[in-house]
Design a protein around this motif. Structure first.
Motif, mmCIF file in Angstrom:
data_model
loop_
_atom_site.group_PDB
_atom_site.id
_atom_site.type_symbol
_atom_site.label_atom_id
_atom_site.label_comp_id
_atom_site.label_asym_id
_atom_site.label_seq_id
_atom_site.Cartn_x
_atom_site.Cartn_y
_atom_site.Cartn_z
ATOM 1 N N ASN A 225 0.816 -1.233 0.000
ATOM 2 C CA ASN A 225 0.000 0.000 0.000
ATOM 3 C C ASN A 225 0.838 1.266 0.000
ATOM 4 O O ASN A 225 0.293 2.360 -0.060
ATOM 5 N N ARG A 226 2.166 1.136 0.087
ATOM 6 C CA ARG A 226 3.016 2.330 0.072
ATOM 7 C C ARG A 226 3.610 2.593 -1.303
ATOM 8 O O ARG A 226 4.273 3.599 -1.506
ATOM 9 N N ILE A 227 3.394 1.673 -2.245
ATOM 10 C CA ILE A 227 4.040 1.808 -3.561
ATOM 11 C C ILE A 227 3.694 3.143 -4.213
ATOM 12 O O ILE A 227 4.571 3.879 -4.659
ATOM 13 N N ALA A 228 2.399 3.472 -4.243
ATOM 14 C CA ALA A 228 1.964 4.712 -4.899
ATOM 15 C C ALA A 228 2.600 5.929 -4.238
ATOM 16 O O ALA A 228 3.090 6.844 -4.912
ATOM 17 N N MET A 229 2.620 5.913 -2.912
ATOM 18 C CA MET A 229 3.162 7.038 -2.148
ATOM 19 C C MET A 229 4.658 7.225 -2.419
ATOM 20 O O MET A 229 5.130 8.332 -2.663
ATOM 21 N N ILE A 230 5.390 6.117 -2.393
ATOM 22 C CA ILE A 230 6.840 6.191 -2.641
ATOM 23 C C ILE A 230 7.087 6.658 -4.081
ATOM 24 O O ILE A 230 7.932 7.506 -4.335
ATOM 25 N N ALA A 231 6.317 6.108 -5.020
ATOM 26 C CA ALA A 231 6.499 6.446 -6.439
ATOM 27 C C ALA A 231 6.269 7.933 -6.690
ATOM 28 O O ALA A 231 7.023 8.577 -7.426
ATOM 29 N N LYS A 232 5.229 8.480 -6.064
ATOM 30 C CA LYS A 232 4.890 9.896 -6.286
ATOM 31 C C LYS A 232 6.042 10.829 -5.925
ATOM 32 O O LYS A 232 6.193 11.894 -6.512
ATOM 33 N N GLU A 233 6.823 10.430 -4.923
ATOM 34 C CA GLU A 233 7.894 11.311 -4.449
ATOM 35 C C GLU A 233 9.271 10.907 -4.969
ATOM 36 O O GLU A 233 10.275 11.498 -4.592
ATOM 37 N N ALA A 234 9.304 9.899 -5.815
ATOM 38 C CA ALA A 234 10.597 9.356 -6.246
ATOM 39 C C ALA A 234 11.335 10.304 -7.176
ATOM 40 O O ALA A 234 10.742 11.119 -7.871
ATOM 41 N N GLU A 235 12.659 10.186 -7.164
ATOM 42 C CA GLU A 235 13.488 10.961 -8.107
ATOM 43 C C GLU A 235 14.603 10.079 -8.650
ATOM 44 O O GLU A 235 14.957 9.067 -8.056
ATOM 45 N N GLY A 236 15.145 10.485 -9.807
ATOM 46 C CA GLY A 236 16.205 9.687 -10.442
ATOM 47 C C GLY A 236 15.610 8.477 -11.121
ATOM 48 O O GLY A 236 15.121 8.541 -12.232
ATOM 49 N N PHE A 237 15.667 7.349 -10.420
ATOM 50 C CA PHE A 237 14.937 6.163 -10.879
ATOM 51 C C PHE A 237 14.473 5.420 -9.635
ATOM 52 O O PHE A 237 14.924 5.714 -8.522
ATOM 53 N N ILE A 238 13.543 4.507 -9.815
ATOM 54 C CA ILE A 238 13.052 3.713 -8.688
ATOM 55 C C ILE A 238 13.692 2.336 -8.763
ATOM 56 O O ILE A 238 13.672 1.683 -9.815
ATOM 57 N N TYR A 239 14.261 1.912 -7.644
ATOM 58 C CA TYR A 239 14.890 0.597 -7.558
ATOM 59 C C TYR A 239 13.825 -0.373 -7.045
ATOM 60 O O TYR A 239 13.429 -0.310 -5.894
ATOM 61 N N VAL A 240 13.352 -1.246 -7.928
ATOM 62 C CA VAL A 240 12.343 -2.226 -7.532
ATOM 63 C C VAL A 240 13.058 -3.504 -7.098
ATOM 64 O O VAL A 240 13.807 -4.104 -7.872
ATOM 65 N N VAL A 241 12.849 -3.894 -5.848
ATOM 66 C CA VAL A 241 13.487 -5.093 -5.305
ATOM 67 C C VAL A 241 12.645 -6.295 -5.724
ATOM 68 O O VAL A 241 11.456 -6.364 -5.415
ATOM 69 N N SER A 242 13.249 -7.229 -6.449
ATOM 70 C CA SER A 242 12.473 -8.290 -7.097
ATOM 71 C C SER A 242 11.871 -9.281 -6.124
ATOM 72 O O SER A 242 10.840 -9.879 -6.396
#
Length: 257
Positions: A154-171
Motif C-alpha cells: 500500500n506504500r508503492i503509490a506514495m513512494i512512487a509519487k515522491e521518487a526521483e532519479g529512478f526507482i529501484y524495484v526489489v524483485s
C-alpha cells in the motif's frame, strides 16, 4: 541535474553493480570502463560497509575483501574523479546510512555532487526516514533513489509519487544474490508505479541470466545486476574486466529484443 534520466533514453537500461575496491581500485576502474564500453547505461558503485544488511553472501564477501584491502570513502571519491575524466554515463553510489553519517552527511553528499555522482541509494533507510538525507541531497542536486519492495504494497503509490532519479524495484524478499527464478508479480508493482510517476523503474536483486534480464526489462525500464558480476570479479580478479565486459554485452543484447 537529471542526468539519471539519460540512462533510460536508449531503450531498456542495463545497470551493473560493482563493489569498489574488490579486489582493488585499479580493477574497479577497469571493470567500470569495460561495462561502459559494452553498453552499460548507468553504473551503481558500492561503497563497502562492514555490515551490509541488504546483501547476500557474494556481495558481503566482496565488501570484506575490499575493506581488508584498505578501501576508504576518500579513496573511492578519488576513483570517481578519475573515472569522470572519460566515463560520461550516470553513476550512483549504493551504501549504508552509517557510511554517510560517519563521514558527515553534508560533506559526503556535497562531495558526491562535486565529483559527478548523480544519485545515492541507501537500502537501510526506510521511506519514512528519508528526511534525514533528502534535504541535503536536494541542496546538492544528488537524487536520493527510492527502493520499492514486494512488501511495500500500500506504500508503492506514495513512494512512487515522491521518487526521483529512478526507482529501484526489489524483485524478491530477502537479500541480494543470484536466484534461479523470480516469483514476485513485478508487473503489478510496476503498473502501480507507472500510474503514479513518470520516473523510470529498474528491477534488481536476483537477476543473473540474459533470460531473466529480458523478462525484467519486459515489465520495467531496466535491470540491475550485482552478484553475478561480483562472482566474475571473485573468480578472475585483475583479469575480470574482459569477462565483465562480455557479460554486460550479453545482458544488454538480451534486453534489446
Amino acid at each position: 541535474m537529471n542526468n539519471i534520466r539519460k540512462a533510460f533514453e536508449n531503450g531498456k537500461a542495463f545497470i551493473p553493480f560493482i563493489t569498489c575496491g574488490d579486489p582493488d581500485l585499479e580493477t574497479t576502474a577497469a571493470v567500470v570502463r569495460a561495462a561502459v564500453e559494452n553498453g552499460a547505461d548507468l553504473i551503481e558503485l558500492g561503497i563497502p560497509f562492514s555490515d551490509p544488511t541488504a546483501e547476500g553472501p557474494v556481495i558481503q564477501a566482496a565488501n570484506i575483501r575490499a575493506l581488508n584491502g584498505g578501501v576508504t570513502t576518500d579513496k573511492i571519491f578519488d576513483l570517481v574523479r578519475e573515472l569522470r575524466k572519460d566515463v560520461k554515463i550516470p553513476m550512483v553510489f549504493m551504501t549504508y546510512a552509517n557510511v554517510v553519517f560517519s563521514y558527515g552527511s553534508e560533506r559526503f553528499i556535497s562531495t558526491c555532487s562535486e565529483i559527478g555522482i548523480d544519485g545515492l541509494i541507501l537500502p537501510d533507510v526506510p521511506y519514512e526516514e528519508k528526511e534525514e538525507f533528502l534535504p541535503i541531497c536536494r541542496k546538492y542536486g544528488v537524487d536520493l533513489i527510492s527502493l520499492i519492495a514486494p512488501t511495500s504494497e500500500n506504500r508503492i503509490a506514495m513512494i512512487a509519487k515522491e521518487a526521483e532519479g529512478f526507482i529501484y524495484v526489489v524483485s524478491s524478499l530477502g537479500v541480494t544474490g543470484v536466484r534461479s527464478e523470480i516469483k514476485t508479480d513485478l508487473g503489478a508493482i510496476t503498473d502501480i508505479i507507472r500510474q503514479n510517476t513518470d520516473v523510470p523503474c529498474a528491477i534488481g536483486f536476483g537477476i543473473s541470466t540474459p533470460e531473466q534480464a529480458a523478462k525484467m526489462a519486459a515489465v520495467s525500464d531496466g535491470a540491475i545486476v550485482g552478484s553475478a558480476i561480483i562472482k566474475l570479479l571473485e573468480k578472475y580478479g585483475a583479469d575480470a574486466p574482459k569477462y565483465v565486459g562480455e557479460y554486460v554485452k550479453s545482458m544488454k543484447e538480451a534486453m534489446a529484443v
